[in-house]
Enzyme design. Sequence first.
Site, PDB file in Angstrom:
ATOM      1  N   GLU A 230      45.819  48.866  52.090  1.00 11.45           N
ATOM      2  CA  GLU A 230      44.467  48.467  52.401  1.00 11.45           C
ATOM      3  C   GLU A 230      44.066  49.140  53.972  1.00 11.45           C
ATOM      4  O   GLU A 230      43.629  48.159  54.668  1.00 11.45           O
ATOM      5  CB  GLU A 230      43.853  47.104  52.064  1.00 11.45           C
ATOM      6  CG  GLU A 230      44.026  46.796  50.501  1.00 11.45           C
ATOM      7  CD  GLU A 230      43.343  45.298  50.156  1.00 11.45           C
ATOM      8  OE1 GLU A 230      43.116  44.734  51.411  1.00 11.45           O
ATOM      9  OE2 GLU A 230      43.206  45.137  49.059  1.00 11.45           O
TER      10      GLU A 230
ATOM     11  N   GLU B 259      45.649  47.004  42.930  1.00 12.29           N
ATOM     12  CA  GLU B 259      45.357  45.501  42.985  1.00 12.29           C
ATOM     13  C   GLU B 259      43.958  45.090  42.656  1.00 12.29           C
ATOM     14  O   GLU B 259      42.677  45.887  43.000  1.00 12.29           O
ATOM     15  CB  GLU B 259      45.437  45.254  44.539  1.00 12.29           C
ATOM     16  CG  GLU B 259      45.423  43.798  44.917  1.00 12.29           C
ATOM     17  CD  GLU B 259      45.628  43.452  46.366  1.00 12.29           C
ATOM     18  OE1 GLU B 259      46.364  44.192  46.899  1.00 12.29           O
ATOM     19  OE2 GLU B 259      44.634  42.787  46.803  1.00 12.29           O
TER      20      GLU B 259
ATOM     21  N   SER C  27      38.818  37.145  49.230  1.00 15.10           N
ATOM     22  CA  SER C  27      39.636  36.215  49.835  1.00 15.10           C
ATOM     23  C   SER C  27      40.789  35.664  48.906  1.00 15.10           C
ATOM     24  O   SER C  27      41.774  35.033  49.539  1.00 15.10           O
ATOM     25  CB  SER C  27      38.640  34.933  50.310  1.00 15.10           C
ATOM     26  OG  SER C  27      38.256  34.473  49.221  1.00 15.10           O
TER      27      SER C  27
END
Length: 358
Positions: free
Chosen positions: A181, A275, A282
């Site tokens: 990411e 993902e 979070s």
Amino acid sequence: MKGRKLRHRLTALLLAFAMIFTAVAVQPNCDAFAATKVKTPVATHGRLSVKGADLVDAKGKKFQLRGISTHGINWDVGYPYVNKAAFKTLRDDWGVNAVRLAMYTSEYNGYCAGGSKAALRNQIYKGVKYATDLGMYVIIDWHILNDGNPMTQVAEARRFFATMAKKYKKQKNIIYEICNEPNGCDWKTVKRYASQVIKVIRKYDKKAIVVVGTPTWSQLGSDGTHNEVADNPIKGYKNIMYSLHFYANEWSHNQYLPAKLAYARKKGIAVIVTEFGMSAASGDGGISKAYTGKWLTRLNKANVSYFCWSLSNKNESCSLLSSKTKKTSRWKTTELSAAGRYIRAKYRARKKALGSRA
């Protein structure tokens, strides 16, 4: 005397025939065993490749990976689940055909943050072996997050992927995810990093799929409406895919990302969701079954592959196991979290719907 001898001979012959008959009757039927042997995903579909915006199998037919990601294998909430029995449970009970081995780079005990490089590589080796033994596909994930800019660790990344590509260049089930990411940097920077790492991989492994992370936190661009990845993809290499991550309880992800996915596919670049989670980004708070269901329907319709975060009993809502579960495989549904029960049911339904194409 002769009658008695004759009776003994007849008795002996009958016993011999009985023994032969019994031996034949209990002889294993090898053909029957072969027919019931599990036909694994890799045995069925072979080496995967990219054709336009689609992932295809060795026969050129569209193929979808339905995967589960480990949590970070540098932590005790991740590495215990890198075991063969866990992967087999996912394959046989959940309908999973791929696993993602998430190795953090800059977090606690990460590959570039004081963790044992040898031990972490060994965890990768074990995970790949278990997946390979089970005929599953496997992503080796260079899980940058807090480091943000992948150029920060580019030298280590080059060395790591050179090692992996040398080791696995002959295998058909390996996928390299070279930057999880990227964040705090632009697509130009990510492309500069990717060009260096892809070049290293291709020196040894000419065919494996390489997944490139995208800004911001793998959302195909710098914000909700920018499409710089689709408008300016990497040139000069085959079998490249681009990552999209979403969390179903994030308003912005549901508001902007579906259109960005559609735009990317229209432009002809291959997107893979390496993902996703049912929670907020979070990893905690409430989960959204409604939006998760919408996303999975959308991805299934477009034949886009996806990997759910995460195989862990960490006490957060996106974990697929209950925080009370101590087992590392063969889980009962009561040992799963609410997210785990939902994802298992959805994956099983998808495999059933695909039938022989699964």
